[in-house]
Enzyme design. Structure first.
Site, PDB file in Angstrom:
ATOM      1  N   ASN A 137       1.119  -0.085   5.748  1.00  0.00           N
ATOM      2  CA  ASN A 137       1.583  -0.837   4.586  1.00  0.00           C
ATOM      3  C   ASN A 137       2.340  -2.053   5.085  1.00  0.00           C
ATOM      4  OD1 ASN A 137       2.574  -1.690   2.064  1.00  0.00           O
ATOM      5  ND2 ASN A 137       4.352  -0.352   2.215  1.00  0.00           N
ATOM      6  N   GLY A 138       1.897  -3.242   4.684  1.00  0.00           N
ATOM      7  CA  GLY A 138       2.565  -4.465   5.112  1.00  0.00           C
ATOM      8  C   GLY A 138       1.572  -5.539   5.468  1.00  0.00           C
ATOM      9  N   GLY A 182      -1.276   1.128  -4.934  1.00  0.00           N
ATOM     10  CA  GLY A 182      -2.600   0.601  -4.601  1.00  0.00           C
ATOM     11  C   GLY A 182      -3.692   1.345  -5.322  1.00  0.00           C
ATOM     12  N   CYS A 232       0.863  -1.171   0.000  1.00  0.00           N
ATOM     13  CA  CYS A 232       0.000   0.000   0.000  1.00  0.00           C
ATOM     14  C   CYS A 232       0.903   1.226   0.000  1.00  0.00           C
ATOM     15  CB  CYS A 232      -0.904   0.018   1.237  1.00  0.00           C
ATOM     16  SG  CYS A 232      -2.057  -1.378   1.330  1.00  0.00           S
ATOM     17  N   TYR A 271       9.988  -4.535  -8.803  1.00  0.00           N
ATOM     18  CA  TYR A 271       8.691  -4.354  -9.428  1.00  0.00           C
ATOM     19  C   TYR A 271       7.826  -3.239  -8.856  1.00  0.00           C
ATOM     20  CZ  TYR A 271       3.804  -5.560 -10.570  1.00  0.00           C
ATOM     21  OH  TYR A 271       2.505  -5.516 -10.967  1.00  0.00           O
ATOM     22  N   ASP A 310      10.554  -9.043 -19.014  1.00  0.00           N
ATOM     23  CA  ASP A 310       9.629  -8.601 -17.974  1.00  0.00           C
ATOM     24  C   ASP A 310      10.366  -8.563 -16.649  1.00  0.00           C
ATOM     25  OD1 ASP A 310       7.293  -7.658 -16.911  1.00  0.00           O
ATOM     26  OD2 ASP A 310       6.090  -9.441 -17.340  1.00  0.00           O
TER      27      ASP A 310
END
Length: 509
Positions: A101-102, A28, A2, A259, A367
């Site tokens: 976040n987590g 998010g 997040c 990513y 990718d």
């Protein structure tokens, strides 16, 4: 994964929080929320959807005050609904709002403790609400009408003693200030900054998941919040920091750099952009080692995250780099969607091939990673339909073989294409003529060269070794049940809404 932000300003912060969340939107797209504080009251607005959909003019006018926090949500467990949008709020003690976040790995144990021992009621399945109530209980134990930085740091110290897993959190305490803290392993990112105000009004302070939000708002990046550290910013503009965990081991999630993070961010002293360049260099060397007489005509990235690595790879191989796919930016991440059918449909809606770049060529597609393999297989098929002679595939990350339990929605083990399969088997499943993965040692080197002081990384999705030391087979089975396609489909109240979501929202693969 997040995105969180908190600001203590000298002027209204509603617009700055909104702008900060838009800079973190990639973290998010499920829901967004903001809480501000002014004159003894908190003002909250949150709802499902993108930042631009969650806040209208009337909402912004209602978000009063010079202090506030914000959140963009990416669901790992629970359901996609406004009920689980953050920040969460409890009125006792003091009035506290929290954004997180987590993922807590001992959330079920904590839920039991909160109910039986702390006499607290939870209203959602979110572990963020668990973290908020643990913090609230520890602040209540202080037993004072007015608390200060020392009291806040003591409460955070006890939070570290109770909570396990990954958590970067920011909490607004009514009349007191904002506290931001990071778990003792520093798994999820958190940075803070400051800026001098005009007219000599003093400093303003900000905390955020990524430095890009700090840069965009005109703040100066001070540094990362350390593993186990807390940063307290009072309502009157004073700042204090404290190491609140006795034992720490900075082990940031390496998948953030592969990513999740924006390339223009700096995470734990590492330039995401430069680390991805080094990933491409390492991958090129591996290809030349394994296949020195390769017949690759062109390197084509799968947008957007792999572009940096693909460009360096092409340069080092001495072959052409071309943009072969055009991306529709109004489709969310496909690997978090429930159901393979919807996921396949969204891949086709998300990317379109430029036939001229494929026709009659031996193409190397690049990718950042391969998770389920659904997206990769569809893209390889699109390349063949566009006229490619041969389609090779390169992943800038090693095989993803294990679930991520620290806040990234990597699914049950059986849904990961890399789990218990050889590289040749994976290549056959996704339809590639040849497949090459990054070596883990090279990936670690590409990231660590940005900051030699980092003790290690969380690489659990590649190795199955979880840095917190509390993840066993039983927990992985539990996570698998919660995150499987079947479970997600069961939790969604109306799959027709997901079709609408798939065609209306924004995101990246």
């Amino acid at each position: 994964m997040c995105g969180i932000v908190g600001i203590v300003g000298r002027q209204p912060v509603n617009q700055a929080l909104y702008d900060g969340l838009t800079m973190l939107q990639h973290r998010g797209q499920d829901a967004a929320g903001i809480v501000t504080y002014d004159g003894g009251r908190m003002y909250l607005q949150k709802r499902s959807g993108l930042v631009r959909d969650a806040f209208h003019t009337r909402h912004m006018l209602d978000l009063r005050g010079n202090i506030g926090i914000g959140h963009v949500r990416y669901p790992t467990t629970g359901c996609s609904s406004t009920a689980e949008a953050q920040p969460f709020y409890v009125n006792s003690p003091y009035g506290i709002a929290l954004a997180h976040n987590g993922n807590l790995t001992n959330s079920e144990q904590l839920k039991e403790e909160l109910y039986r021992d702390d006499l607290r009621h939870l209203n959602t399945e979110s572990d963020s609400e668990v973290l908020l109530n643990v913090l609230a209980h520890e602040l209540q134990r202080v037993g004072k009408l007015r608390i200060d930085a020392e009291d806040v740091f003591s409460a955070v110290t006890r939070v570290h003693q109770r909570c396990r897993g990954a958590y970067a959190a920011v909490a607004l305490i009514t009349g007191v200030g904002i506290v931001a803290f990071r778990d003792p392993y520093g798994i999820r990112p958190l940075v803070f900054g400051k800026r001098e105000t005009e007219l000599g009004l003093g400093c303003e302070y900000i905390v955020a998941s990524e430095s890009v939000a700090i840069d965009a708002l005109g703040f100066e990046l001070v540094r990362d919040v350390g593993a186990g550290e807390a940063v307290f910013m009072s309502v009157d503009g004073r700042i204090a920091t404290r190491d609140c965990a006795p034992q720490t081991m900075l082990s940031p999630c390496i998948f953030e750099i592969v990513y999740l993070a924006r390339p223009d961010s700096i995470i734990d002293g590492i330039s995401v952009h430069k680390a991805r360049m080094r990933m491409g260099e390492h991958l090129a060397r591996k290809i030349l080692r394994l296949w020195p007489e390769h017949d690759i005509d062109v390197v084509i990235p799968i947008p957007d995250t792999s572009r940096t690595a693909a460009l360096e790879l092409a340069n080092d191989l001495g072959v052409k780099y071309r943009e072969g796919f055009i991306k529709n930016r109004y489709i969310p991440r496909t690997f978090i969607m429930p159901g393979q059918a919807l996921r396949r449909k969204s891949v086709r809606q998300k990317l379109n091939a430029i036939d001229l770049e494929f026709r009659g060529k031996n193409v190397l597609l690049v990718d950042d990673s391969i998770v389920r393999g659904t997206t990769s297989g569809q893209i390889i098929q699109m390349a063949r339909e566009a006229g490619a002679n041969k389609v090779y595939f390169a992943s800038a990350a090693p095989p993803v073989c294990y679930p991520n339990v620290y806040g990234i929605d990597m699914p049950a083990r059986d849904e990961l294409i890399g789990h218990n399969r050889s590289v040749d088997e994976i290549a056959e499943l996704i339809g590639a003529d040849w497949l090459v993965y990054q070596d883990l040692e090279d990936l670690i080197d590409a990231c660590r060269r940005g900051n030699a002081e980092i003790q290690g990384f969380d690489t659990s999705c590649f190795t199955g070794e979880y840095v917190t030391g509390d993840v066993n087979a039983g927990y992985l089975d539990y996570i698998g049940e919660m995150r499987s396609d079947e479970a997600k489909t069961r939790r969604e109240p109306d799959n027709g809404l997901m079709d609408l979501y798939a065609t209306a929202d924004a995101g990246r693969s």
